[in-house]
Design an enzyme around this catalytic site. Structure first.
Site, PDB file in Angstrom:
ATOM      1  N   HIS A 126      15.366 -27.715  -7.176  1.00 48.69           N
ATOM      2  CA  HIS A 126      16.034 -26.782  -6.249  1.00 48.69           C
ATOM      3  C   HIS A 126      17.298 -27.645  -5.745  1.00 48.69           C
ATOM      4  O   HIS A 126      17.948 -27.147  -4.754  1.00 48.69           O
ATOM      5  CB  HIS A 126      15.155 -26.725  -4.905  1.00 48.69           C
ATOM      6  CG  HIS A 126      13.742 -25.883  -5.306  1.00 48.69           C
ATOM      7  ND1 HIS A 126      12.675 -25.662  -4.402  1.00 48.69           N
ATOM      8  CD2 HIS A 126      13.758 -24.979  -6.300  1.00 48.69           C
ATOM      9  CE1 HIS A 126      11.937 -24.563  -5.005  1.00 48.69           C
ATOM     10  NE2 HIS A 126      12.612 -24.033  -5.824  1.00 48.69           N
ATOM     11  N   CYS A 134      31.247 -27.019  -7.396  1.00 50.14           N
ATOM     12  CA  CYS A 134      32.235 -26.063  -7.350  1.00 50.14           C
ATOM     13  C   CYS A 134      31.979 -24.666  -7.572  1.00 50.14           C
ATOM     14  O   CYS A 134      30.990 -24.284  -8.470  1.00 50.14           O
ATOM     15  CB  CYS A 134      33.309 -26.783  -8.542  1.00 50.14           C
ATOM     16  SG  CYS A 134      34.555 -25.530  -8.643  1.00 50.14           S
ATOM     17  N   CYS A 156      39.361 -28.705 -10.536  1.00 48.25           N
ATOM     18  CA  CYS A 156      40.106 -27.261 -10.678  1.00 48.25           C
ATOM     19  C   CYS A 156      40.641 -26.998  -9.222  1.00 48.25           C
ATOM     20  O   CYS A 156      41.185 -26.054  -9.256  1.00 48.25           O
ATOM     21  CB  CYS A 156      39.108 -26.316 -11.288  1.00 48.25           C
ATOM     22  SG  CYS A 156      37.862 -25.659 -10.193  1.00 48.25           S
ATOM     23  N   GLU A 221      -3.905 -30.042   3.110  1.00 49.59           N
ATOM     24  CA  GLU A 221      -4.769 -28.822   3.360  1.00 49.59           C
ATOM     25  C   GLU A 221      -5.064 -28.117   1.981  1.00 49.59           C
ATOM     26  O   GLU A 221      -4.561 -28.539   0.804  1.00 49.59           O
ATOM     27  CB  GLU A 221      -4.242 -27.670   4.088  1.00 49.59           C
ATOM     28  CG  GLU A 221      -3.752 -28.224   5.671  1.00 49.59           C
ATOM     29  CD  GLU A 221      -2.699 -27.243   6.114  1.00 49.59           C
ATOM     30  OE1 GLU A 221      -2.229 -26.145   5.591  1.00 49.59           O
ATOM     31  OE2 GLU A 221      -2.224 -27.655   7.223  1.00 49.59           O
ATOM     32  N   ALA A 237      -0.387 -37.566   1.679  1.00 48.46           N
ATOM     33  CA  ALA A 237       0.053 -38.184   0.405  1.00 48.46           C
ATOM     34  C   ALA A 237       0.241 -39.705   0.275  1.00 48.46           C
ATOM     35  O   ALA A 237       0.148 -40.497  -0.374  1.00 48.46           O
ATOM     36  CB  ALA A 237       1.415 -37.397  -0.097  1.00 48.46           C
TER      37      ALA A 237
HETATM   38  P1  OAD Z   1       5.879 -25.821   1.904  1.00 54.72           P
HETATM   39  O1  OAD Z   1       6.227 -26.218   3.534  1.00 54.72           O
HETATM   40  O2  OAD Z   1       5.797 -24.841   1.638  1.00 54.72           O
HETATM   41  O3  OAD Z   1       4.551 -26.508   1.728  1.00 54.72           O
HETATM   42  C1  OAD Z   1       4.376 -28.166   2.101  1.00 54.72           C
HETATM   43  C2  OAD Z   1       3.066 -28.581   1.899  1.00 54.72           C
HETATM   44  O4  OAD Z   1       2.765 -29.859   1.971  1.00 54.72           O
HETATM   45  C3  OAD Z   1       1.703 -27.638   2.475  1.00 54.72           C
HETATM   46  O5  OAD Z   1       0.689 -27.139   1.458  1.00 54.72           O
HETATM   47  C4  OAD Z   1       1.122 -28.853   3.505  1.00 54.72           C
HETATM   48  O6  OAD Z   1      -0.161 -28.870   3.409  1.00 54.72           O
HETATM   49  C5  OAD Z   1       1.397 -30.035   2.742  1.00 54.72           C
HETATM   50  N1  OAD Z   1       1.681 -31.187   3.544  1.00 54.72           N
HETATM   51  C6  OAD Z   1       2.168 -31.475   4.621  1.00 54.72           C
HETATM   52  N2  OAD Z   1       2.106 -32.636   5.018  1.00 54.72           N
HETATM   53  C7  OAD Z   1       1.663 -33.349   4.062  1.00 54.72           C
HETATM   54  C8  OAD Z   1       1.341 -34.767   3.925  1.00 54.72           C
HETATM   55  N3  OAD Z   1       1.516 -35.698   4.796  1.00 54.72           N
HETATM   56  N4  OAD Z   1       0.747 -35.226   2.718  1.00 54.72           N
HETATM   57  C9  OAD Z   1       0.369 -33.971   1.806  1.00 54.72           C
HETATM   58  N5  OAD Z   1       0.761 -33.023   1.706  1.00 54.72           N
HETATM   59  C10 OAD Z   1       1.170 -32.324   3.108  1.00 54.72           C
HETATM   60  O7  OAD Z   1       6.898 -26.712   1.153  1.00 54.72           O
HETATM   61  P2  OAD Z   1       7.213 -26.438  -0.416  1.00 54.72           P
HETATM   62  O8  OAD Z   1       6.028 -26.027  -1.264  1.00 54.72           O
HETATM   63  O9  OAD Z   1       7.733 -27.740  -1.110  1.00 54.72           O
HETATM   64  O10 OAD Z   1      12.749 -23.810  -1.629  1.00 54.72           O
HETATM   65  O11 OAD Z   1       8.118 -25.181  -0.417  1.00 54.72           O
HETATM   66  C11 OAD Z   1       8.597 -24.846  -1.786  1.00 54.72           C
HETATM   67  C12 OAD Z   1      10.096 -24.195  -1.657  1.00 54.72           C
HETATM   68  O12 OAD Z   1      10.003 -23.354  -0.468  1.00 54.72           O
HETATM   69  C13 OAD Z   1      10.942 -25.220  -1.051  1.00 54.72           C
HETATM   70  O13 OAD Z   1      11.378 -26.055  -2.024  1.00 54.72           O
HETATM   71  C14 OAD Z   1      12.077 -24.360  -0.504  1.00 54.72           C
HETATM   72  C15 OAD Z   1      11.406 -23.331   0.114  1.00 54.72           C
HETATM   73  O14 OAD Z   1      11.755 -22.006   0.014  1.00 54.72           O
HETATM   74  C16 OAD Z   1      14.043 -23.640  -1.867  1.00 54.72           C
HETATM   75  O15 OAD Z   1      14.658 -24.033  -0.624  1.00 54.72           O
HETATM   76  C17 OAD Z   1      14.767 -23.019  -2.793  1.00 54.72           C
END
Ligand code: OAD
Length: 248
Positions: A126, A134, A156, A221, A237
């Site tokens: 991402h 650019c 450029c 979770e 984690a």
């Molecule tokens: P999310 O916010 O969707 O999910 C975060 C996950 O981390 C959840 O399943 C929580 O249960 C878990 N979590 C929270 N705290 C934690 C901890 N201390 N240890 C372990 N797990 C924990 O985030 P992503 O899955 O990264 O995309 O979201 C994916 C994408 O959605 C992002 O990269 C972003 C967004 O749209 C873009 O910006 C393109």
């Protein structure tokens, strides 16, 4: 939340890890939560920025319409990240870099904390908040942590934008394909701190499993992926991952 100690790690997983050579880790926002970075889903995140919905200010459409507003939002996010430090989850993953002969780290995070912890060759599907790109020639430019960000392309002279995948955009060319190739060849795939909802990154664990890898989820979770995994480690984690290195 369950108590986490060395008994949280199944002996079978330890055994497989001890003999594994090809390991891939996919991380999401949860790996940075203990550093103070808000996750996307599950509270703590503002849904609007100056009255604008989050998915509009972070969109390809806004880059066309009002690039200054997009930068204002990303400048704000970089300011929040500037003083945050990697946590013990990032550090445990950084150790794996040299523990396995073939190690790949794929992250959906744009915060740069894996690299700060010492991980190398991170596949940032991402993009990164610490780079500009650019709008014309696509050249990427590092944004200094403590200096002004560039306004124009050094090659450029065109305008630059954040080098981050915005809503309505495709992943950087080649990044997903590389991750998919590596995950198809790994023996163990860890899926850490991601809700496993956003495709195509969420398809990587499916590819791992389809190719015979052991799938291990580390999340505070259960997620849609949990039932599909060989091991589900439930907890933070930053507490669980160091336990996987405790016998080193
Ligand atoms: P999310 O916010 O969707 O999910 C975060 C996950 O981390 C959840 O399943 C929580 O249960 C878990 N979590 C929270 N705290 C934690 C901890 N201390 N240890 C372990 N797990 C924990 O985030 P992503 O899955 O990264 O995309 O979201 C994916 C994408 O959605 C992002 O990269 C972003 C967004 O749209 C873009 O910006 C393109």
């Amino acid at each position: 939340m369950e108590t986490v100690d060395s008994s949280s790690i199944p002996a079978k997983l330890r055994e497989r890890l001890a003999s594994a050579q090809k390991v891939l880790v996919l991380t999401g926002a949860g790996v940075s939560a203990e550093s103070g970075v808000p996750t996307f889903r599950g509270g703590g995140n503002s849904a609007v920025w100056k009255g604008m919905p989050f998915d509009l200010i972070s969109s390809a459409e806004m880059v066309e319409r009002d690039l200054n507003a997009v930068w204002e939002w990303f400048d704000y996010r970089r300011d929040l990240l500037r003083d945050l430090k990697p946590n013990s989850a990032h550090e445990a993953i950084a150790i794996w870099q040299d523990r396995f002969s073939e190690f790949t780290l794929v992250t959906q995070n744009v915060d740069g904390l894996h690299q700060q912890a010492g991980s190398r060759d991170v596949v940032e599907v991402h993009g990164s908040i610490w780079r500009a790109r650019c709008v014309a020639c696509q050249e990427a430019i590092e944004i200094p942590r403590n200096g002004p960000r560039p306004n124009e392309c050094q090659s450029c002279g065109e305008r630059v934008r954040p080098d981050v995948v915005l809503f309505g955009e495709l992943l950087p060319p080649g990044a997903f394909e590389y991750a998919a190739h590596m995950v198809a060849n790994c023996e163990i795939c860890f899926v850490v701190g991601t809700s496993a909802l956003v495709y195509p990154a969420a398809s990587l664990p499916e590819i791992a499993k389809a190719n015979g890898a052991l799938l291990c989820e580390v999340n505070s979770e259960r997620t849609p992926l949990s039932n599909f995994c060989d091991f589900v480690l439930t907890g933070k984690a930053g507490e669980l991952l160091p336990l996987l290195n405790s016998d080193l």
